[in-house]
Scaffold this active site. Structure first.
Site, short mmCIF file in Angstrom:
data_model
loop_
_atom_site.label_atom_id
_atom_site.label_comp_id
_atom_site.label_asym_id
_atom_site.label_seq_id
_atom_site.Cartn_x
_atom_site.Cartn_y
_atom_site.Cartn_z
N THR A 136 52.35 8.81 43.26
CA THR A 136 52.42 9.92 44.21
C THR A 136 53.80 9.93 44.86
OG1 THR A 136 50.07 9.63 44.67
CG2 THR A 136 51.33 10.94 46.25
N ARG A 170 44.53 10.56 40.10
CA ARG A 170 43.46 10.89 41.04
C ARG A 170 42.37 9.83 40.97
NH1 ARG A 170 43.07 17.42 40.03
NH2 ARG A 170 44.25 18.07 41.90
N VAL A 171 42.81 8.57 40.89
CA VAL A 171 41.81 7.51 40.75
C VAL A 171 41.33 7.06 42.12
CG1 VAL A 171 42.73 6.70 38.55
CG2 VAL A 171 43.57 5.70 40.70
N LYS A 222 49.34 17.07 44.65
CA LYS A 222 48.81 15.74 44.97
C LYS A 222 48.93 15.44 46.47
CE LYS A 222 47.44 11.48 44.76
NZ LYS A 222 46.04 11.11 44.47
N GLY A 273 41.62 5.14 56.95
CA GLY A 273 42.41 4.11 56.27
C GLY A 273 42.52 4.41 54.80
N CYS A 276 45.71 6.11 50.26
CA CYS A 276 46.41 7.38 50.00
C CYS A 276 46.36 8.37 51.15
CB CYS A 276 45.89 8.03 48.73
SG CYS A 276 44.15 7.90 48.53
N TYR A 339 38.28 -0.40 54.90
CA TYR A 339 38.63 0.96 55.36
C TYR A 339 37.54 1.95 55.01
CZ TYR A 339 39.86 3.21 50.90
OH TYR A 339 39.80 3.79 49.65
N ARG A 419 30.91 5.30 63.90
CA ARG A 419 30.72 6.14 62.71
C ARG A 419 29.47 7.00 62.78
NH1 ARG A 419 35.53 6.53 59.91
NH2 ARG A 419 36.55 4.50 60.00
#
Ligand code: SAJ
Length: 440
Positions: A136, A170-171, A222, A273, A276, A339, A419
């Site tokens: 990226t 895009r993994v 991306k 987190g 990416c 994360y 959360r």
């Protein structure tokens, strides 16, 4: 070699492929091309990683279905070979680049690995080779950094002596091989013919759409797709804080908003987190650094998400105070260190921001996480003597937490839910002073 000839050799699986960077992106893609019949050479700077791969052992942590077996197969068959020596790429006609492209704490891209890889590749770059950056990168990097360094280090001319493209990965950890096979790819070529050659290549391993375009579009897609998600999450987080302030419940608000056509509000939470989402928005805005246009929304969203662990800290401090307890010298149990839920990945985890702030405030911290070796254990035993528990990650494991027992073992019965994962009714009927992020 002309691009027409190269495309034919790709179609026939005769083209020799190199993959530079054998991490969670490069290694699966090297294995997939070897699996479908290409001869693949993998290059990495880490000798122990190279040795593990050549021994048929996966160096990648976490549960990656099928990857271990695939590495063993393709190395045993000799189709994939790993090395630390760039010289072994001299015969390769397709070179994929999958090196890290992090941003530093000033949100600046760190292209050291990319630059170093290009400078090592140049001298051994074969005539007519196709170089594809999968990492990226900030929009404009192919044009302004990759092409010039490759021309300089190889003495070859782009478009005449070598070809260049960008095909962002895009993994996702935990689904590396599955995503590689099933997710569509944006195929950016410096020329349309280059994009066609890239489509011939990825058509061997991708069962989804391959969308040809130019490099700037591929670089934008991306970084935009992840900046988009970051802004969506920041919106949910801002609505959570608004809801708290006006005595609302963001979880109910979100549920009802999403009944309105075309609304898809994401989940607020204790932070964002991963490898990416926190990084790619900064790569995107870096593309216009120093220009007249200065993005506002995307950096603001990043800042909102980055401060969420500190918002959780505020909720904790307020609730402890209502229980006549100060943060200083309190013992706090942090539930969740990774994360992402049900993952062992700790990269850029928001929990570290909370933990550091707790320690800076003079609190003592105990951490529990069923997926992190250093923090596994019995959460209730760890809660013993603590003045509060803070849920930072919605691991499925925490759904079975015995809240009655938690109330018994805590010194101060405070439970902060970052959360919106636990049941307020169950927590309060257990006698806990339960506070849920986003609920006033
Ligand atoms: N998060 C929220 N609220 C949400 C969703 C996520 O706070 O509604 C937080 C998570 O807790 C986590 C962080 O954001 O800390 C990132 O979560 P994620 O679900 O986006 O997972 P990632 O980081 O693995 O993102 C990847 C990305 N995939 C690639 O870059 C190839 C992203 O583009 C995908 O959209 C995402 O997976 C996905 O859809 O699962």
């Amino acid at each position: 070699m002309s691009l027409v000839t190269l495309t034919k050799r790709i179609q026939n699986k005769e083209a020799r492929i190199a993959v530079i960077g054998l991490g969670y992106v490069g290694l699966p893609v090297a294995c997939r091309f070897a699996q479908v019949g290409f001869e693949v050479i993998g290059v990495d700077i880490l000798a122990n990683r190279v040795a593990a791969i050549n021994a048929g052992v996966s160096p990648i942590k976490g549960n990656e279905p099928g990857l271990g077996e695939l590495i063993a197969d393709v190395t045993a068959s000799g189709r994939l070979r790993a090395t630390t020596a760039y010289a072994e790429l001299a015969e390769c006609e397709v070179i994929l680049i999958d090196v890290e492209t992090p941003v530093d704490d000033q949100h600046q891209p760190r292209y050291d690995a990319l630059r170093s890889c290009l400078k090592s590749l140049g001298p051994v770059l074969a005539q007519g080779a196709l170089v594809i950056v999968e990492s990226t990168i900030s929009p404009g990097t192919i044009q302004n950094l990759v092409a010039p360094i490759l021309e300089e280090s190889s003495g070859r001319k782009l478009g005449k002596d070598f070809y260049l493209g960008n095909c962002p990965e895009r993994v996702m950890p935990g689904k590396l091989l599955e995503n590689l096979r099933t997710l569509s790819r944006v195929v950016g070529g410096m020329t349309p013919e280059t994009a066609e050659a890239m489509i011939a290549l990825y058509g061997h391993i991708v069962e989804a759409d391959l969308d040809p375009t130019d490099c700037i579009t591929a670089e934008l897609v991306k970084t935009v797709e992840n900046a988009y998600r970051d802004v969506q999450i920041a919106f949910a987080n801002e609505v959570a804080m608004l809801s708290e302030a006006v005595g609302g419940d963001v979880w109910k608000v979100r549920e009802l908003v999403n009944k309105s056509p075309g609304r898809h509000m994401l989940f607020p939470g204790a932070g964002v987190g991963g490898h990416c989402i926190p990084k790619d928005p900064w790569l995107l805005v870096h593309a216009v650094e120093g220009r007249d246009f200065r993005p506002l929304l995307i950096p603001t969203a990043r800042n909102i998400n980055d401060q969420m662990p500190l918002h959780v800290l505020r909720l904790l401090e307020e609730t402890l105070s209502k229980n006549n307890k100060a943060l200083k010298d309190a013992q706090i149990l942090v539930l969740g260190y990774t994360y992402l839920e049900d993952s062992d990945d700790t990269r850029n985890t928001p929990s570290v921001v909370l933990i550091d702030a707790l320690l800076a405030a003079g609190a003592n911290v105990v951490v529990h996480d069923p997926y992190v070796e250093a923090y596994v254990g019995d959460a209730l035993a760890m809660a013993k003597g603590s003045d509060a528990a803070v849920l930072m990650v919605k691991h499925s494991h925490y759904a079975t937490l015995n809240l009655q027992e938690l109330k018994q073992v805590l010194n101060t019965p405070v439970l902060i839910d970052g959360r919106g994962f636990l049941s307020p009714t169950a927590a309060r009927s257990a006698g806990l002073d339960y506070v849920r992020l986003g609920t006033g």
